[in-house]
Design a protein around this motif. Structure first.
Motif, PDB file in Angstrom:
ATOM      1  N   PRO A 168      -4.113   0.471 -21.286  1.00  0.00           N
ATOM      2  CA  PRO A 168      -4.055   1.009 -19.921  1.00  0.00           C
ATOM      3  C   PRO A 168      -5.227   0.471 -19.093  1.00  0.00           C
ATOM      4  O   PRO A 168      -6.302   0.207 -19.615  1.00  0.00           O
ATOM      5  CB  PRO A 168      -4.175   2.522 -20.126  1.00  0.00           C
ATOM      6  N   VAL A 169      -4.963   0.279 -17.792  1.00  0.00           N
ATOM      7  CA  VAL A 169      -5.979  -0.261 -16.888  1.00  0.00           C
ATOM      8  C   VAL A 169      -6.500   0.867 -16.010  1.00  0.00           C
ATOM      9  O   VAL A 169      -5.747   1.458 -15.237  1.00  0.00           O
ATOM     10  CB  VAL A 169      -5.406  -1.387 -16.006  1.00  0.00           C
ATOM     11  N   THR A 170      -7.787   1.187 -16.143  1.00  0.00           N
ATOM     12  CA  THR A 170      -8.402   2.252 -15.354  1.00  0.00           C
ATOM     13  C   THR A 170      -8.659   1.760 -13.938  1.00  0.00           C
ATOM     14  O   THR A 170      -9.186   0.660 -13.741  1.00  0.00           O
ATOM     15  CB  THR A 170      -9.729   2.697 -16.004  1.00  0.00           C
ATOM     16  N   LEU A 171      -8.277   2.591 -12.964  1.00  0.00           N
ATOM     17  CA  LEU A 171      -8.469   2.258 -11.554  1.00  0.00           C
ATOM     18  C   LEU A 171      -9.350   3.322 -10.908  1.00  0.00           C
ATOM     19  O   LEU A 171      -8.858   4.354 -10.461  1.00  0.00           O
ATOM     20  CB  LEU A 171      -7.112   2.190 -10.837  1.00  0.00           C
ATOM     21  N   PRO A 172     -10.662   3.088 -10.851  1.00  0.00           N
ATOM     22  CA  PRO A 172     -11.541   4.040 -10.182  1.00  0.00           C
ATOM     23  C   PRO A 172     -11.159   4.163  -8.704  1.00  0.00           C
ATOM     24  O   PRO A 172     -10.528   3.266  -8.145  1.00  0.00           O
ATOM     25  CB  PRO A 172     -12.930   3.427 -10.333  1.00  0.00           C
ATOM     26  N   ALA A 173     -11.549   5.253  -8.071  1.00  0.00           N
ATOM     27  CA  ALA A 173     -11.247   5.449  -6.647  1.00  0.00           C
ATOM     28  C   ALA A 173     -11.993   4.424  -5.803  1.00  0.00           C
ATOM     29  O   ALA A 173     -13.173   4.166  -6.026  1.00  0.00           O
ATOM     30  CB  ALA A 173     -11.626   6.864  -6.224  1.00  0.00           C
TER      31      ALA A 173
ATOM     32  N   TYR B 137      -1.026 -11.106 -13.292  1.00  0.00           N
ATOM     33  CA  TYR B 137      -2.331 -11.003 -12.638  1.00  0.00           C
ATOM     34  C   TYR B 137      -2.159 -10.160 -11.379  1.00  0.00           C
ATOM     35  O   TYR B 137      -1.243 -10.393 -10.596  1.00  0.00           O
ATOM     36  CB  TYR B 137      -2.883 -12.387 -12.278  1.00  0.00           C
ATOM     37  N   LEU B 138      -3.038  -9.185 -11.206  1.00  0.00           N
ATOM     38  CA  LEU B 138      -2.987  -8.281 -10.058  1.00  0.00           C
ATOM     39  C   LEU B 138      -4.379  -8.087  -9.485  1.00  0.00           C
ATOM     40  O   LEU B 138      -5.371  -8.110 -10.220  1.00  0.00           O
ATOM     41  CB  LEU B 138      -2.495  -6.884 -10.466  1.00  0.00           C
ATOM     42  N   SER B 139      -4.430  -7.833  -8.189  1.00  0.00           N
ATOM     43  CA  SER B 139      -5.651  -7.357  -7.549  1.00  0.00           C
ATOM     44  C   SER B 139      -5.287  -6.017  -6.924  1.00  0.00           C
ATOM     45  O   SER B 139      -4.454  -5.957  -6.014  1.00  0.00           O
ATOM     46  CB  SER B 139      -6.125  -8.352  -6.492  1.00  0.00           C
ATOM     47  N   VAL B 140      -5.871  -4.947  -7.442  1.00  0.00           N
ATOM     48  CA  VAL B 140      -5.457  -3.586  -7.088  1.00  0.00           C
ATOM     49  C   VAL B 140      -6.646  -2.764  -6.621  1.00  0.00           C
ATOM     50  O   VAL B 140      -7.727  -2.841  -7.216  1.00  0.00           O
ATOM     51  CB  VAL B 140      -4.836  -2.875  -8.314  1.00  0.00           C
ATOM     52  N   VAL B 141      -6.426  -1.962  -5.564  1.00  0.00           N
ATOM     53  CA  VAL B 141      -7.406  -0.966  -5.139  1.00  0.00           C
ATOM     54  C   VAL B 141      -6.702   0.382  -5.110  1.00  0.00           C
ATOM     55  O   VAL B 141      -5.660   0.539  -4.469  1.00  0.00           O
ATOM     56  CB  VAL B 141      -7.992  -1.277  -3.741  1.00  0.00           C
ATOM     57  N   ASN B 142      -7.261   1.338  -5.817  1.00  0.00           N
ATOM     58  CA  ASN B 142      -6.773   2.715  -5.782  1.00  0.00           C
ATOM     59  C   ASN B 142      -7.483   3.402  -4.618  1.00  0.00           C
ATOM     60  O   ASN B 142      -8.675   3.695  -4.704  1.00  0.00           O
ATOM     61  CB  ASN B 142      -7.088   3.403  -7.118  1.00  0.00           C
ATOM     62  N   THR B 143      -6.766   3.631  -3.518  1.00  0.00           N
ATOM     63  CA  THR B 143      -7.389   4.237  -2.337  1.00  0.00           C
ATOM     64  C   THR B 143      -7.338   5.763  -2.359  1.00  0.00           C
ATOM     65  O   THR B 143      -7.748   6.410  -1.399  1.00  0.00           O
ATOM     66  CB  THR B 143      -6.723   3.717  -1.043  1.00  0.00           C
ATOM     67  N   ASN B 144      -6.836   6.324  -3.441  1.00  0.00           N
ATOM     68  CA  ASN B 144      -6.838   7.785  -3.585  1.00  0.00           C
ATOM     69  C   ASN B 144      -8.253   8.271  -3.886  1.00  0.00           C
ATOM     70  O   ASN B 144      -9.126   7.491  -4.270  1.00  0.00           O
ATOM     71  CB  ASN B 144      -5.880   8.205  -4.707  1.00  0.00           C
ATOM     72  N   GLN B 145      -8.475   9.544  -3.737  1.00  0.00           N
ATOM     73  CA  GLN B 145      -9.804  10.119  -3.979  1.00  0.00           C
ATOM     74  C   GLN B 145     -10.093  10.338  -5.457  1.00  0.00           C
ATOM     75  O   GLN B 145     -11.229  10.569  -5.843  1.00  0.00           O
ATOM     76  CB  GLN B 145      -9.956  11.445  -3.206  1.00  0.00           C
TER      77      GLN B 145
ATOM     78  N   ASN C  10       0.878  -1.169   0.000  1.00  0.00           N
ATOM     79  CA  ASN C  10       0.000   0.000   0.000  1.00  0.00           C
ATOM     80  C   ASN C  10       0.910   1.212   0.000  1.00  0.00           C
ATOM     81  O   ASN C  10       1.399   1.635   1.029  1.00  0.00           O
ATOM     82  CB  ASN C  10      -0.936   0.013   1.203  1.00  0.00           C
ATOM     83  N   THR C  11       1.178   1.697  -1.188  1.00  0.00           N
ATOM     84  CA  THR C  11       2.070   2.829  -1.340  1.00  0.00           C
ATOM     85  C   THR C  11       1.467   3.813  -2.328  1.00  0.00           C
ATOM     86  O   THR C  11       0.875   3.412  -3.324  1.00  0.00           O
ATOM     87  CB  THR C  11       3.472   2.370  -1.791  1.00  0.00           C
ATOM     88  N   LYS C  12       1.578   5.063  -2.035  1.00  0.00           N
ATOM     89  CA  LYS C  12       1.079   6.138  -2.907  1.00  0.00           C
ATOM     90  C   LYS C  12      -0.400   5.970  -3.199  1.00  0.00           C
ATOM     91  O   LYS C  12      -0.892   6.332  -4.263  1.00  0.00           O
ATOM     92  CB  LYS C  12       1.884   6.184  -4.207  1.00  0.00           C
ATOM     93  N   GLY C  13      -1.140   5.355  -2.262  1.00  0.00           N
ATOM     94  CA  GLY C  13      -2.573   5.168  -2.441  1.00  0.00           C
ATOM     95  C   GLY C  13      -2.942   3.992  -3.317  1.00  0.00           C
ATOM     96  O   GLY C  13      -4.097   3.799  -3.665  1.00  0.00           O
ATOM     97  N   ILE C  14      -1.956   3.175  -3.684  1.00  0.00           N
ATOM     98  CA  ILE C  14      -2.204   1.986  -4.501  1.00  0.00           C
ATOM     99  C   ILE C  14      -2.021   0.779  -3.609  1.00  0.00           C
ATOM    100  O   ILE C  14      -0.942   0.544  -3.076  1.00  0.00           O
ATOM    101  CB  ILE C  14      -1.235   1.919  -5.700  1.00  0.00           C
ATOM    102  N   ASN C  15      -3.100   0.006  -3.419  1.00  0.00           N
ATOM    103  CA  ASN C  15      -3.068  -1.180  -2.570  1.00  0.00           C
ATOM    104  C   ASN C  15      -3.104  -2.403  -3.474  1.00  0.00           C
ATOM    105  O   ASN C  15      -4.093  -2.660  -4.147  1.00  0.00           O
ATOM    106  CB  ASN C  15      -4.261  -1.173  -1.612  1.00  0.00           C
TER     107      ASN C  15
ATOM    108  N   GLN D 103       3.870   1.250 -13.430  1.00  0.00           N
ATOM    109  CA  GLN D 103       3.815   2.693 -13.638  1.00  0.00           C
ATOM    110  C   GLN D 103       2.367   3.148 -13.716  1.00  0.00           C
ATOM    111  O   GLN D 103       1.596   2.692 -14.563  1.00  0.00           O
ATOM    112  CB  GLN D 103       4.549   3.095 -14.908  1.00  0.00           C
ATOM    113  N   PHE D 104       2.009   4.047 -12.789  1.00  0.00           N
ATOM    114  CA  PHE D 104       0.663   4.604 -12.714  1.00  0.00           C
ATOM    115  C   PHE D 104       0.702   6.060 -13.163  1.00  0.00           C
ATOM    116  O   PHE D 104       1.687   6.771 -12.926  1.00  0.00           O
ATOM    117  CB  PHE D 104       0.132   4.497 -11.285  1.00  0.00           C
ATOM    118  N   ALA D 105      -0.382   6.514 -13.804  1.00  0.00           N
ATOM    119  CA  ALA D 105      -0.437   7.883 -14.321  1.00  0.00           C
ATOM    120  C   ALA D 105      -0.274   8.904 -13.205  1.00  0.00           C
ATOM    121  O   ALA D 105       0.439   9.900 -13.372  1.00  0.00           O
ATOM    122  CB  ALA D 105      -1.753   8.102 -15.072  1.00  0.00           C
ATOM    123  N   ASN D 106      -0.927   8.696 -12.055  1.00  0.00           N
ATOM    124  CA  ASN D 106      -0.857   9.666 -10.959  1.00  0.00           C
ATOM    125  C   ASN D 106       0.072   9.224  -9.834  1.00  0.00           C
ATOM    126  O   ASN D 106       0.827  10.036  -9.301  1.00  0.00           O
ATOM    127  CB  ASN D 106      -2.259   9.923 -10.386  1.00  0.00           C
ATOM    128  N   ALA D 107       0.034   7.966  -9.463  1.00  0.00           N
ATOM    129  CA  ALA D 107       0.825   7.482  -8.327  1.00  0.00           C
ATOM    130  C   ALA D 107       2.299   7.306  -8.676  1.00  0.00           C
ATOM    131  O   ALA D 107       3.126   7.183  -7.790  1.00  0.00           O
ATOM    132  CB  ALA D 107       0.245   6.172  -7.802  1.00  0.00           C
TER     133      ALA D 107
END
Length: 195
Positions: free
Chosen positions: A105-110, A75-83, A46-51, A143-147
């Motif tokens: 690209p993989v979209t990660l909703p908040a 294979y990943l299981s990801v939660v974007n905990t940012n707002q 859980n770093t930079k809001g990416i879990n 590599q994430f666009a924001n994180a």
């Protein structure tokens, strides 16, 4: 030292010297794939809001290999905990291993869990420069666009047990077919009684 004491000391030393070799005998040729492993173990990040609670590269069936030139899907299981939403845009790997490919690209909703790779793998390491059997670990940079960049060490797991439902990795060689061992027939076991 008496003669019996000397024999006991020699026997004990021989047993201690042979113990590591004997312990390895039970593991078989696929020792690394026979060890229990969990793709989530030591990987929850859980770093930079990416879990990231689960991450693994799918390897071959147990006893097989991904050959040079093959590919391994991520294979990943990801939660974007940012707002705000984020996007997984790239994967960095050591070029001595192969080439990373992110199909889209993989979209990660908040605050929403996203399963990357299901139902269809879109992130791969292609053109493998060495075979993979499962049990290895690969250092990557997601590599994430924001994180930004999130480094991870991700295991390569064999397609066995609960992972048999996943589609085979592209170019995987089949596992060797076990040679059936002949069994004795009822007559061969008891022989001819002459009755």
């Amino acid at each position: 030292m008496t003669r019996n004491s000397r024999h006991r000391a020699i026997a004990a030393a021989a047993l201690l010297a042979a113990a590591p070799a004997l312990a390895g005998c039970g593991a078989g040729f696929d020792a690394i794939t026979n060890k229990p492993y969990a793709p989530t173990e030591a990987l929850t990040v859980n770093t930079k809001g990416i879990n990231i609670s689960q991450a693994f590269f799918l390897g071959p069936d147990s006893g097989a290999q991904l050959p040079v030139g093959g590919a391994t899907p991520l294979y990943l299981s990801v939660v974007n905990t940012n707002q705000t939403p984020d996007t997984l845009v790239g994967l960095g790997v050591d070029q001595s291993l192969g080439t990373a490919k992110v199909g889209a690209p993989v979209t990660l909703p908040a605050n929403q869990r996203v399963s990357v790779g299901k139902p269809t793998p879109t992130i791969l390491i292609e053109g493998l420069k060495k075979p993979l059997r499962g049990g290895e670990s690969i250092k990557v940079q997601l590599q994430f666009a924001n994180a930004g960049i999130v480094p991870l060490t991700i295991p390569v797991i064999t397609r066995s047990r609960e992972f048999t439902a996943y589609p085979p990795a592209p170019g995987a060689t089949p596992a060797p077919t076990p040679t059936p061992t002949p069994t004795a027939t009822a007559e061969g076991e008891h022989g001819s009684s002459g009755h």
